[in-house]
Design an enzyme around this catalytic site. Structure first.
Site, PDB file in Angstrom:
ATOM      1  N   ALA A 259       0.914  -1.117   0.074  1.00 14.26           N
ATOM      2  CA  ALA A 259       0.187  -0.059  -0.035  1.00 14.26           C
ATOM      3  C   ALA A 259       0.990   0.951  -0.109  1.00 14.26           C
ATOM      4  O   ALA A 259       2.123   1.048   0.101  1.00 14.26           O
ATOM      5  CB  ALA A 259      -0.994  -0.263   1.291  1.00 14.26           C
ATOM      6  N   LYS A 260       0.173   2.349  -0.008  1.00 12.36           N
ATOM      7  CA  LYS A 260       1.166   3.710  -0.064  1.00 12.36           C
ATOM      8  C   LYS A 260       2.215   3.573   1.066  1.00 12.36           C
ATOM      9  O   LYS A 260       3.085   4.292   0.783  1.00 12.36           O
ATOM     10  CB  LYS A 260      -0.012   4.779   0.170  1.00 12.36           C
ATOM     11  CG  LYS A 260      -0.565   5.240  -0.954  1.00 12.36           C
ATOM     12  CD  LYS A 260      -1.274   6.723  -0.889  1.00 12.36           C
ATOM     13  CE  LYS A 260      -2.204   6.989  -1.995  1.00 12.36           C
ATOM     14  NZ  LYS A 260      -3.397   7.334  -1.432  1.00 12.36           N
ATOM     15  N   ARG A 261       1.796   3.154   2.349  1.00 10.61           N
ATOM     16  CA  ARG A 261       2.860   3.270   3.411  1.00 10.61           C
ATOM     17  C   ARG A 261       4.093   2.642   3.021  1.00 10.61           C
ATOM     18  O   ARG A 261       5.334   2.972   3.370  1.00 10.61           O
ATOM     19  CB  ARG A 261       2.278   2.801   4.457  1.00 10.61           C
ATOM     20  CG  ARG A 261       2.077   1.404   4.496  1.00 10.61           C
ATOM     21  CD  ARG A 261       1.662   0.829   5.947  1.00 10.61           C
ATOM     22  NE  ARG A 261       0.938  -0.521   5.510  1.00 10.61           N
ATOM     23  CZ  ARG A 261      -0.367  -0.500   5.352  1.00 10.61           C
ATOM     24  NH1 ARG A 261      -1.288   0.210   5.487  1.00 10.61           N
ATOM     25  NH2 ARG A 261      -0.725  -1.856   5.108  1.00 10.61           N
TER      26      ARG A 261
END
Ligand code: GLU
Length: 343
Positions: A259-261
């Site tokens: 994901a974005k993280r």
């Protein structure tokens, strides 16, 4: 389905059908791309028809232009399909009909509990997808959706009644799954307060209507499957329940799904930075069991990355049974190719 028993030229077996079903809530990243590629390879190898369906019902989360970008990314990798794209946003009448049917038969009911109330009264801490297990407080409480609204002053969601419901099935990848749906997941939402059909409902209506017989997706959706099977059964569609194959996901160093993280792992990001489709495919090929490992040579092996040439080589049994790791070195390996080209 499709086992050939009793088929003849006069009664040919219906084709096996699968679907690629991206949600345009963001761009395609390496993790989704890998799942789609496995789905595509399995379909092309097995002769299944492929339908492209854009799951764009989640209004606030749908991003403008994301559907077109997803389609472009899939094509960039060399994937194709036989039908679609079909947009869920254009099929609201079909979902409404199914919701009405479930309400009319008493299989579903209006619920006026707020999210906070559900959290407080939940009988079990949380279902695996993070949602509280709803204990059925509003079961049998209102005579109709209108009555629920009038008496509570709230717009009710519609929940499916899971009382006493157990489901078991054999997943083509994950193996045998058995679940007491009422205890593990609870009464789940099939329509939101504003009338938007929930994912579980829309997917069943669409897959049944399109004659989808094979579903390949990430195992984050494994506990959606018992809910979907219940919907098939209750809508009188039990004959249409597809075969399921849930694949372990690509995860970051923290073990959580990509994901974005974990930084920007969207295909569009790599494309913008000059990384070639064949470089990305080299990585995906390794993640799909086509090659054993990405080669140590920073320039990669380049070349054998035309996915049509992988079809005969692809075997589901070679796909890793554990999660696939994406870390800084994977990203560096992808980007390195562009640096070495510049030197
Ligand atoms: N649209 C869903 C997703 O992108 C996939 C749904 C499904 O395959 O059933 O996660």
């Amino acid at each position: 389905m499709g086992n050939g028993v009793g088929n003849s030229v006069f009664n040919p077996a219906p084709p096996e059908v699968t679907r690629l079903a991206p949600s345009p809530t963001g761009a395609l990243h390496l993790g989704n791309a890998r799942t789609f590629l496995i789905n595509w390879l399995l379909a092309r190898r097995s002769g299944w028809r492929i339908l492209l369906r854009i799951e764009d019902l989640d209004g606030p989360r749908v991003k403008k232009g994301a559907a077109a970008e997803l389609i472009d990314d899939l094509r960039w990798l060399g994937m194709d399909w036989d039908e679609g794209p079909i947009y869920q946003s254009g099929r609201r009448a079909a979902y409404r009909k199914a919701i009405e049917q479930l309400l009319a038969s008493g299989a579903a009911y209006p619920c006026v509990c707020t999210r906070g109330e559900v959290e407080r009264i939940a009988s079990a801490p949380h279902a695996e997808d993070g949602a509280a297990v709803y204990p059925g407080t509003c079961r049998g409480r209102f005579a109709s959706v209108e009555a629920a609204q009038a008496l509570s002053g709230r717009s009710p969601v519609i929940r499916f009644n899971t009382a006493g419901q157990r489901v078991s099935f054999v997943d083509g990848f994950a193996g045998a799954v058995a679940m007491d749906v009422e205890r593990s997941l609870g009464d789940f939402v099939i329509a939101k307060g504003d009338g938007t059909p929930a994912y579980q409902l829309a997917v069943v209506v669409d897959d049944a209507e399109a004659g989808v017989t094979q579903v390949v997706r990430g195992d984050d959706l494994l506990d959606s499957t018992p809910r979907q099977i219940l919907l098939y059964r209750t809508l009188g569609l039990a004959m249409k329940i597809p075969a399921y194959h849930h694949l372990p996901l690509v995860v970051g160093e923290d073990g959580r799904r990509l994901a974005k993280r974990h930084g920007d792992t969207r295909l569009s990001y790599y494309r913008r930075h000059g990384v070639s489709a064949s470089r990305v495919l080299e990585l995906l090929g390794c993640w799909c069991g086509i090659t054993d490992a990405i080669v140590a040579d920073p320039r990669g092996s380049e070349g054998d990355t035309e996915i049509s040439r992988w079809i005969d080589r692809f075997k589901l049994t070679r796909v890793s049974r554990s999660q696939v790791l994406f870390d800084g070195s994977t990203d560096a390996w992808l980007v390195q190719s562009t640096n070495s080209q510049k030197e």
